[in-house]
Design a protein around this motif. Structure first.
Motif, PDB file in Angstrom:
ATOM      1  N   GLN A  44      12.774   2.409  -2.829  1.00 32.83           N
ATOM      2  CA  GLN A  44      12.519   1.390  -1.941  1.00 32.83           C
ATOM      3  C   GLN A  44      11.582   1.770  -0.782  1.00 32.83           C
ATOM      4  O   GLN A  44      10.392   0.650  -0.647  1.00 32.83           O
ATOM      5  CB  GLN A  44      13.986   1.357  -0.903  1.00 32.83           C
ATOM      6  CG  GLN A  44      15.075   0.655  -1.389  1.00 32.83           C
ATOM      7  CD  GLN A  44      16.536   0.920  -0.830  1.00 32.83           C
ATOM      8  OE1 GLN A  44      16.468   1.534   0.056  1.00 32.83           O
ATOM      9  NE2 GLN A  44      17.337   0.074  -1.356  1.00 32.83           N
ATOM     10  N   HIS A  45      11.456   2.830  -0.508  1.00 29.05           N
ATOM     11  CA  HIS A  45      10.299   3.454   0.298  1.00 29.05           C
ATOM     12  C   HIS A  45       8.844   3.392  -0.603  1.00 29.05           C
ATOM     13  O   HIS A  45       7.689   2.804   0.140  1.00 29.05           O
ATOM     14  CB  HIS A  45      10.346   4.645   0.952  1.00 29.05           C
ATOM     15  CG  HIS A  45      11.530   4.932   2.114  1.00 29.05           C
ATOM     16  ND1 HIS A  45      11.427   4.073   3.228  1.00 29.05           N
ATOM     17  CD2 HIS A  45      12.337   5.430   2.112  1.00 29.05           C
ATOM     18  CE1 HIS A  45      12.399   4.223   3.880  1.00 29.05           C
ATOM     19  NE2 HIS A  45      13.305   5.372   3.109  1.00 29.05           N
ATOM     20  N   LYS A  46       8.826   3.436  -1.516  1.00 27.36           N
ATOM     21  CA  LYS A  46       7.809   3.422  -2.378  1.00 27.36           C
ATOM     22  C   LYS A  46       7.251   2.016  -2.522  1.00 27.36           C
ATOM     23  O   LYS A  46       6.150   1.625  -2.532  1.00 27.36           O
ATOM     24  CB  LYS A  46       7.946   3.786  -3.986  1.00 27.36           C
ATOM     25  CG  LYS A  46       7.814   5.294  -3.996  1.00 27.36           C
ATOM     26  CD  LYS A  46       7.992   5.814  -5.454  1.00 27.36           C
ATOM     27  CE  LYS A  46       7.629   7.214  -5.616  1.00 27.36           C
ATOM     28  NZ  LYS A  46       7.695   7.691  -7.056  1.00 27.36           N
ATOM     29  N   ASN A  50       3.988   0.057  -1.234  1.00 26.90           N
ATOM     30  CA  ASN A  50       3.132  -0.730  -2.251  1.00 26.90           C
ATOM     31  C   ASN A  50       2.838  -2.003  -1.398  1.00 26.90           C
ATOM     32  O   ASN A  50       1.794  -2.717  -1.485  1.00 26.90           O
ATOM     33  CB  ASN A  50       3.747  -0.823  -3.440  1.00 26.90           C
ATOM     34  CG  ASN A  50       2.860  -1.397  -4.368  1.00 26.90           C
ATOM     35  OD1 ASN A  50       1.743  -1.407  -4.391  1.00 26.90           O
ATOM     36  ND2 ASN A  50       3.453  -2.059  -5.299  1.00 26.90           N
ATOM     37  N   ASP A  51       3.950  -2.662  -1.026  1.00 25.62           N
ATOM     38  CA  ASP A  51       3.870  -4.116  -0.213  1.00 25.62           C
ATOM     39  C   ASP A  51       2.895  -3.976   0.903  1.00 25.62           C
ATOM     40  O   ASP A  51       2.015  -5.012   1.171  1.00 25.62           O
ATOM     41  CB  ASP A  51       5.124  -4.604   0.154  1.00 25.62           C
ATOM     42  CG  ASP A  51       6.094  -4.726  -1.196  1.00 25.62           C
ATOM     43  OD1 ASP A  51       5.583  -4.855  -2.219  1.00 25.62           O
ATOM     44  OD2 ASP A  51       7.331  -5.065  -0.628  1.00 25.62           O
ATOM     45  N   LEU A  52       2.914  -2.843   1.792  1.00 24.64           N
ATOM     46  CA  LEU A  52       2.394  -2.776   2.866  1.00 24.64           C
ATOM     47  C   LEU A  52       0.755  -2.476   2.442  1.00 24.64           C
ATOM     48  O   LEU A  52      -0.158  -2.667   3.143  1.00 24.64           O
ATOM     49  CB  LEU A  52       2.807  -1.520   3.686  1.00 24.64           C
ATOM     50  CG  LEU A  52       4.034  -1.830   4.512  1.00 24.64           C
ATOM     51  CD1 LEU A  52       4.589  -0.563   5.136  1.00 24.64           C
ATOM     52  CD2 LEU A  52       3.937  -2.828   5.443  1.00 24.64           C
ATOM     53  N   SER A  53       0.640  -1.709   1.616  1.00 28.32           N
ATOM     54  CA  SER A  53      -0.813  -1.480   0.910  1.00 28.32           C
ATOM     55  C   SER A  53      -1.304  -2.808   0.442  1.00 28.32           C
ATOM     56  O   SER A  53      -2.672  -3.066   0.660  1.00 28.32           O
ATOM     57  CB  SER A  53      -0.785  -0.424  -0.012  1.00 28.32           C
ATOM     58  OG  SER A  53      -0.280   0.789   0.259  1.00 28.32           O
ATOM     59  N   VAL A  54      -0.674  -3.531  -0.203  1.00 30.67           N
ATOM     60  CA  VAL A  54      -1.257  -4.801  -0.739  1.00 30.67           C
ATOM     61  C   VAL A  54      -1.554  -6.041   0.514  1.00 30.67           C
ATOM     62  O   VAL A  54      -2.710  -6.279   0.635  1.00 30.67           O
ATOM     63  CB  VAL A  54      -0.198  -5.607  -1.474  1.00 30.67           C
ATOM     64  CG1 VAL A  54      -0.873  -6.920  -1.816  1.00 30.67           C
ATOM     65  CG2 VAL A  54      -0.010  -4.942  -2.908  1.00 30.67           C
ATOM     66  N   LYS A  55      -0.633  -5.604   1.422  1.00 30.11           N
ATOM     67  CA  LYS A  55      -0.836  -6.367   2.876  1.00 30.11           C
ATOM     68  C   LYS A  55      -1.972  -6.104   3.626  1.00 30.11           C
ATOM     69  O   LYS A  55      -2.937  -6.781   4.116  1.00 30.11           O
ATOM     70  CB  LYS A  55       0.272  -6.387   3.722  1.00 30.11           C
ATOM     71  CG  LYS A  55       0.416  -7.687   4.732  1.00 30.11           C
ATOM     72  CD  LYS A  55       1.492  -7.717   5.513  1.00 30.11           C
ATOM     73  CE  LYS A  55       1.658  -8.683   6.593  1.00 30.11           C
ATOM     74  NZ  LYS A  55       2.760  -9.041   7.119  1.00 30.11           N
ATOM     75  N   LEU A  56      -2.229  -4.480   3.706  1.00 27.75           N
ATOM     76  CA  LEU A  56      -3.462  -4.113   4.220  1.00 27.75           C
ATOM     77  C   LEU A  56      -4.711  -4.632   3.713  1.00 27.75           C
ATOM     78  O   LEU A  56      -5.560  -4.908   4.274  1.00 27.75           O
ATOM     79  CB  LEU A  56      -3.225  -2.611   4.144  1.00 27.75           C
ATOM     80  CG  LEU A  56      -4.544  -1.627   4.933  1.00 27.75           C
ATOM     81  CD1 LEU A  56      -4.460  -1.964   6.381  1.00 27.75           C
ATOM     82  CD2 LEU A  56      -4.046  -0.374   4.623  1.00 27.75           C
TER      83      LEU A  56
END
Length: 150
Positions: A44-46, A50-56
């Protein structure tokens, strides 16, 4: 030689080992549950990372786009500011001219127009006379050349 006691002893030892094996199995199952829980949390944290990296990445691209737009707007602003300065300068010159300019009197203007018309008539008359004189001179010149040849 084997005795009944030996079988009994083996059975007791087997039961002890079976209990020990059952306890170890339960311990392993508990550890698997704990590891599964943490694996699930890790997954879940990965995914969240990943979602936060894409958003960043999207936000960085958007920020770069906005910075380009800001630069373009600044260039346009400079252009428009210079145009505004030129127009203001023209406006002040025009206002200054209109404040300081005095129009001639209407009668003076009419007299000047009449003088202009008279001068134009005189000029045309003089032009005609000159053309006539020129024609006469050319004719005289031709005649003198012909007389000299004869």
């Amino acid at each position: 030689m084997l005795h009944v006691i030996d079988f009994e002893k083996l059975r007791i030892e087997n039961q002890d080992f079976a209990k020990l094996l059952e306890e170890k199995n339960l311990y392993v199952i508990d550890m698997k549950k704990i590891a599964g829980y943490y694996h699930l949390k890790l997954t879940q944290h990965k995914q969240k990372l990943n979602d936060l990296s894409v958003k960043l990445k999207e936000l960085k691209e958007e920020t770069m786009l906005k910075q380009k737009q800001i630069e373009e707007i600044n260039v346009e602003y400079d252009i428009y500011a210079s145009q505004v300065k030129r127009q203001q300068k023209k406006l002040t010159q025009l206002l200054n001219f209109t404040e300081n300019h005095t129009a001639p009197d209407i009668l003076d203007f009419i007299k000047l127009q009449e003088e202009y018309v008279e001068l134009e008539k005189s000029y045309k008359l003089l032009q005609r006379r000159r053309n006539i004189e020129k024609i006469i001179f050319e004719e005289y010149k031709k005649q003198t050349i012909l007389k000299n040849k004869n």
